[in-house]
Design a protein around this motif. Structure first.
Motif, short mmCIF file in Angstrom:
data_model
loop_
_atom_site.label_atom_id
_atom_site.label_comp_id
_atom_site.label_asym_id
_atom_site.label_seq_id
_atom_site.Cartn_x
_atom_site.Cartn_y
_atom_site.Cartn_z
N MET A 190 0.84 -1.19 0.00
CA MET A 190 0.00 0.00 0.00
C MET A 190 0.88 1.24 0.00
SD MET A 190 -3.23 0.90 2.46
CE MET A 190 -3.40 -0.78 2.97
N ALA A 191 1.64 1.46 -1.05
CA ALA A 191 2.59 2.55 -1.12
C ALA A 191 1.92 3.92 -1.02
CB ALA A 191 3.39 2.46 -2.41
N ASN A 192 2.68 4.88 -0.53
CA ASN A 192 2.29 6.28 -0.42
C ASN A 192 1.25 6.58 0.65
OD1 ASN A 192 4.09 7.04 -2.47
ND2 ASN A 192 2.62 6.39 -4.00
N GLN A 193 0.96 5.64 1.52
CA GLN A 193 0.07 5.90 2.63
C GLN A 193 0.80 6.83 3.61
OE1 GLN A 193 -1.26 2.33 4.54
NE2 GLN A 193 -2.07 3.41 6.32
N VAL A 194 0.11 7.89 4.07
CA VAL A 194 0.72 8.87 4.97
C VAL A 194 -0.15 9.00 6.22
CG1 VAL A 194 1.49 11.25 5.24
CG2 VAL A 194 1.68 10.12 3.01
N GLU A 195 0.50 8.97 7.39
CA GLU A 195 -0.20 9.10 8.68
C GLU A 195 0.53 10.13 9.53
OE1 GLU A 195 -2.98 7.50 9.33
OE2 GLU A 195 -2.93 6.08 7.66
N PRO A 196 -0.18 10.80 10.46
CA PRO A 196 0.47 11.77 11.34
C PRO A 196 1.14 11.12 12.57
CG PRO A 196 -1.88 11.80 11.70
CD PRO A 196 -1.63 10.85 10.56
N ILE A 197 0.82 9.85 12.84
CA ILE A 197 1.38 9.11 13.97
C ILE A 197 1.63 7.67 13.52
CG2 ILE A 197 0.24 10.54 15.73
CD1 ILE A 197 -1.85 8.29 16.03
N LEU A 198 2.27 6.90 14.40
CA LEU A 198 2.50 5.49 14.09
C LEU A 198 1.18 4.74 13.99
CD1 LEU A 198 5.37 4.68 16.63
CD2 LEU A 198 5.60 5.06 14.16
N THR A 199 1.10 3.85 13.02
CA THR A 199 -0.06 2.96 12.97
C THR A 199 0.06 1.97 14.12
OG1 THR A 199 1.09 1.35 11.58
CG2 THR A 199 -0.18 3.10 10.44
N VAL A 211 6.81 4.10 2.07
CA VAL A 211 7.61 4.50 0.92
C VAL A 211 8.03 3.31 0.04
CG1 VAL A 211 8.45 6.63 1.96
CG2 VAL A 211 9.75 4.50 2.30
N MET A 212 7.35 2.20 0.21
CA MET A 212 7.66 1.03 -0.61
C MET A 212 7.27 1.29 -2.06
SD MET A 212 9.01 -1.85 -0.11
CE MET A 212 9.40 -3.13 -1.27
N PHE A 213 8.13 0.90 -2.98
CA PHE A 213 7.84 1.14 -4.38
C PHE A 213 6.67 0.28 -4.85
CE2 PHE A 213 11.63 -1.44 -3.87
CZ PHE A 213 11.33 -2.61 -4.55
N TYR A 214 5.96 0.78 -5.85
CA TYR A 214 4.70 0.21 -6.32
C TYR A 214 4.85 -1.26 -6.73
CZ TYR A 214 0.52 -0.58 -9.05
OH TYR A 214 -0.65 -1.10 -9.54
N GLY A 215 3.84 -2.04 -6.38
CA GLY A 215 3.73 -3.42 -6.84
C GLY A 215 4.70 -4.38 -6.19
N GLU A 217 5.90 -6.08 5.86
CA GLU A 217 6.04 -6.28 4.42
C GLU A 217 6.21 -4.98 3.63
OE1 GLU A 217 2.65 -8.70 3.28
OE2 GLU A 217 3.71 -10.51 3.89
N SER A 218 6.62 -3.90 4.30
CA SER A 218 6.80 -2.64 3.62
C SER A 218 7.97 -1.87 4.22
CB SER A 218 5.51 -1.81 3.70
OG SER A 218 5.54 -0.79 2.73
N THR A 219 8.21 -0.67 3.71
CA THR A 219 9.25 0.23 4.18
C THR A 219 8.60 1.55 4.54
OG1 THR A 219 10.86 -0.84 2.73
CG2 THR A 219 11.44 1.32 3.58
N TYR A 220 8.97 2.08 5.71
CA TYR A 220 8.35 3.31 6.22
C TYR A 220 9.39 4.37 6.50
CZ TYR A 220 4.45 0.16 6.86
OH TYR A 220 3.46 -0.75 6.65
N SER A 221 9.02 5.60 6.23
CA SER A 221 9.80 6.77 6.54
C SER A 221 9.08 7.50 7.67
CB SER A 221 9.89 7.66 5.29
OG SER A 221 10.46 8.89 5.60
N ILE A 222 9.72 7.57 8.82
CA ILE A 222 9.14 8.24 9.99
C ILE A 222 9.93 9.52 10.20
CG2 ILE A 222 8.61 8.08 12.44
CD1 ILE A 222 8.65 4.97 12.06
N SER A 223 9.33 10.65 9.87
CA SER A 223 10.06 11.92 9.98
C SER A 223 9.56 12.72 11.17
CB SER A 223 9.94 12.72 8.69
OG SER A 223 8.60 13.02 8.43
N GLY A 224 10.45 13.53 11.70
CA GLY A 224 10.07 14.36 12.82
C GLY A 224 11.23 15.18 13.34
N SER A 225 11.00 15.75 14.50
CA SER A 225 11.97 16.60 15.15
C SER A 225 12.53 15.87 16.36
CB SER A 225 11.29 17.90 15.58
OG SER A 225 12.20 18.75 16.19
#
Length: 151
Positions: free
Chosen positions: A1-10, A115-119, A79-87
């Protein structure tokens, strides 16, 4: 499910970050102002809005955060790769409860992005093993993780 964006950890990522894990952290280098990436393992999420990690208090990571607090954790999980950004803030310069000179850093999450690439999906999560005395490593890991949870 690439490009999913959340404000906090799932919930899944929060559970994943309840114990030591292999993750990478990207900081802005305090000398070159370019990207700097390091691998770390002592990570812990006390709540869905924050992630803590411990590193040697003489680490370049600490110097970089003092100069620029913006960081990105890269986590491979579920099963994916996540980018967790913050201060990031230096919460404790030297953790008293552990025998090493470790600093405790807390990241206030701004964005969690799949940030996992499509497919595609991750079929095997990264694994590592300690190359020094297993009993000593286990004791140290327990001390560090306990101190991070108490902070």
């Amino acid at each position: 499910m690439a490009n999913q964006v959340e404000p906090i950890l799932t919930e899944e990522l929060f559970q994943f970050l309840q114990k030591e894990r292999f993750v990478t952290i990207a900081t802005v280098d305090h000398e070159t102002t370019g990207p700097n990436v390091s691998a770390i393992s002592w990570v812990y999420a006390p709540k869905k809005e924050t992630v803590r990690f411990a590193v040697d208090n003489r680490s370049r990571i600490i110097e970089n955060i003092k100069a620029n607090s913006q960081v990105v954790l890269n986590v491979i999980a579920n099963e994916s790769t996540y980018s967790i950004s913050g201060s990031a803030v230096l919460k404790v310069e030297k953790m008293d409860e552990v025998p090493l000179k470790l600093a405790l850093v807390e990241i206030h999450i701004k964005e969690v992005r799949d940030v996992m690439f499509y497919g595609s999906r991750i079929s095997v999560e990264p694994a590592y093993e300690k190359t020094y005395d297993k009993d000593a490593a286990d004791r140290l890991d327990l001390q560090v993780m306990t101190a991070m949870k108490k902070a």
